[in-house]
Design a protein around this motif. Structure first.
Motif, short mmCIF file in Angstrom:
data_model
loop_
_atom_site.label_atom_id
_atom_site.label_comp_id
_atom_site.label_asym_id
_atom_site.label_seq_id
_atom_site.Cartn_x
_atom_site.Cartn_y
_atom_site.Cartn_z
N ARG A 55 0.83 -1.21 0.00
CA ARG A 55 0.00 0.00 0.00
C ARG A 55 0.87 1.26 0.00
NH1 ARG A 55 -2.35 -0.52 4.78
NH2 ARG A 55 -4.07 -1.80 3.99
N ASN A 56 1.88 1.28 0.84
CA ASN A 56 2.73 2.47 0.91
C ASN A 56 3.62 2.61 -0.31
OD1 ASN A 56 1.74 3.24 3.45
ND2 ASN A 56 3.12 1.83 4.48
N THR A 58 2.68 1.89 -3.33
CA THR A 58 1.85 2.50 -4.38
C THR A 58 1.69 4.00 -4.16
OG1 THR A 58 -0.21 2.03 -3.17
CG2 THR A 58 0.57 0.35 -4.71
N LYS A 59 1.79 4.44 -2.91
CA LYS A 59 1.70 5.88 -2.64
C LYS A 59 2.90 6.64 -3.20
CE LYS A 59 -1.12 5.45 1.55
NZ LYS A 59 -1.18 5.66 3.01
N ILE A 60 4.01 5.94 -3.38
CA ILE A 60 5.19 6.56 -3.96
C ILE A 60 5.18 6.42 -5.48
CG2 ILE A 60 7.71 6.51 -4.04
CD1 ILE A 60 7.69 5.45 -1.19
N GLY A 62 2.53 5.53 -7.44
CA GLY A 62 1.30 6.00 -8.07
C GLY A 62 1.34 7.42 -8.58
N PRO A 63 1.70 8.41 -7.75
CA PRO A 63 1.75 9.79 -8.24
C PRO A 63 2.71 9.98 -9.41
CG PRO A 63 1.74 9.76 -5.85
CD PRO A 63 1.91 8.34 -6.29
N SER A 163 6.47 12.79 -0.51
CA SER A 163 7.18 11.62 -1.01
C SER A 163 8.08 11.02 0.06
CB SER A 163 8.01 11.99 -2.24
OG SER A 163 7.18 12.41 -3.31
N GLY A 166 6.11 9.16 2.56
CA GLY A 166 5.75 7.87 2.00
C GLY A 166 6.90 6.88 2.06
N SER A 223 3.66 4.13 10.23
CA SER A 223 3.68 2.76 9.74
C SER A 223 3.62 1.75 10.88
CB SER A 223 4.94 2.53 8.90
OG SER A 223 4.97 1.21 8.40
#
Length: 303
Positions: A55-56, A58-60, A62-63, A163, A166, A223
């Protein structure tokens, strides 16, 4: 479809967003209750750490991927690709086959809500952490999302801060796969206080390098507290009540977020954004450690 066909409508977008929120309210507690059905109890910490890492991550990623798509194929097509990713996620979840020993109950929705609320109130460490989370959200989210970009003053710096946070989330999620902590919940609550550091950094106007460090360390704290909370619920709450208690936890934890986002602007206009951020950091620190006043939170041991 609205954006790709150039038929943007604010009211309809709002309705769709509200519907998405309703569906998400079903999804999150259900997924929390799903994990214990897929792995043995002694593997829950590792499973939650793995889920958190993905999940984390994808936060990096994804954008950055979104930026590339917008630049190459356009914003409408990028959002359409995002929509397809939800379909793929649903297909993957649909392939899961869970065998459960929980007997189905159909006494009615209100009766089930009352039963869940009674169980929630009975478990002291659950509501102690939930109240703590509500206060933390009240202090942190509004300042971070509303005042954060203003206090940094540079969109590039704010993007770097997000970023780096993340990255902290991702690094600690990976480490949690290996770490064995006996009092996992208490450790998570103790280290969740690290989330106050970037609020202090924003309020005091420190140099960008120190702000980035504070954001990374806060990500580490977020986290470990997240994995600790997920794992503690799954290990110690009856499976038949797990998703129900999770839904009450999320309701009470998140209800403070819109309040904080509404009041932070007027407070900043009166007292100054920096001062509000510093006070919010102090309140966040108190809220994070308030749950440790409960001996049930301090004494809960992992499996």
């Amino acid at each position: 479809m609205l954006l790709v066909t150039h038929n943007y409508n604010l009211l309809l977008i709002g309705v769709l967003s509200a519907a998405n929120g309703v569906l998400d309210a079903f999804t999150s507690p259900a997924l929390r209750g799903l994990v214990p059905e897929l792995v043995p109890v002694d593997q829950l910490r590792k499973a939650n750490a793995l889920v958190s890492s993905v999940r984390n991550g994808t936060k990096i990623v994804g954008p950055a991927l979104a930026g590339v798509l917008v630049a190459t194929v356009g914003s409408g097509t990028a959002i359409a690709i995002d929509a397809v990713s939800y379909v793929l996620a649903a297909a993957l979840l649909g392939r899961l086959h869970v065998s459960t020993s929980i007997a189905p109950r159909r006494p009615g929705v209100l009766a089930e809500v009352r039963r869940g609320w009674k169980e929630f109130r009975r478990i002291r460490w659950v509501w102690a952490v939930t109240v703590s989370s509500a206060l933390m959200n009240l202090a942190q989210v509004g300042v971070w999302q509303v005042l954060g970009p203003e206090l940094t003053g540079q969109s590039e710096l704010w993007g770097a801060v997000l970023s780096v946070r993340g990255a902290g989330l991702l690094v600690m999620s990976a480490l949690m796969y290996r770490l064995v902590i006996r009092r996992l919940l208490a450790t998570g609550q103790l280290l969740s206080a690290l989330g106050a550091l970037p609020l202090f950094a924003l309020g005091f106007g420190v140099q960008p390098g120190w702000l980035l460090i504070a954001a990374f360390v806060a990500g580490v704290g977020f986290s470990i507290s997240g994995v600790a909370w997920e794992t503690s619920l799954q290990e110690h709450v009856d499976r038949g009540m797990l998703s129900r208690i999770s839904s009450i936890d999320e309701l009470l934890s998140f209800v403070a977020i819109p309040v904080g986002m509404v009041v932070v602007g007027p407070l900043a206009a009166v007292f100054g954004a920096g001062r509000v951020a510093v006070v919010a950091g102090g309140c966040y620190l108190f809220a994070a450690w308030s749950s440790l006043l409960s001996k049930e939170v301090r004494g809960l041991r992992g499996v």
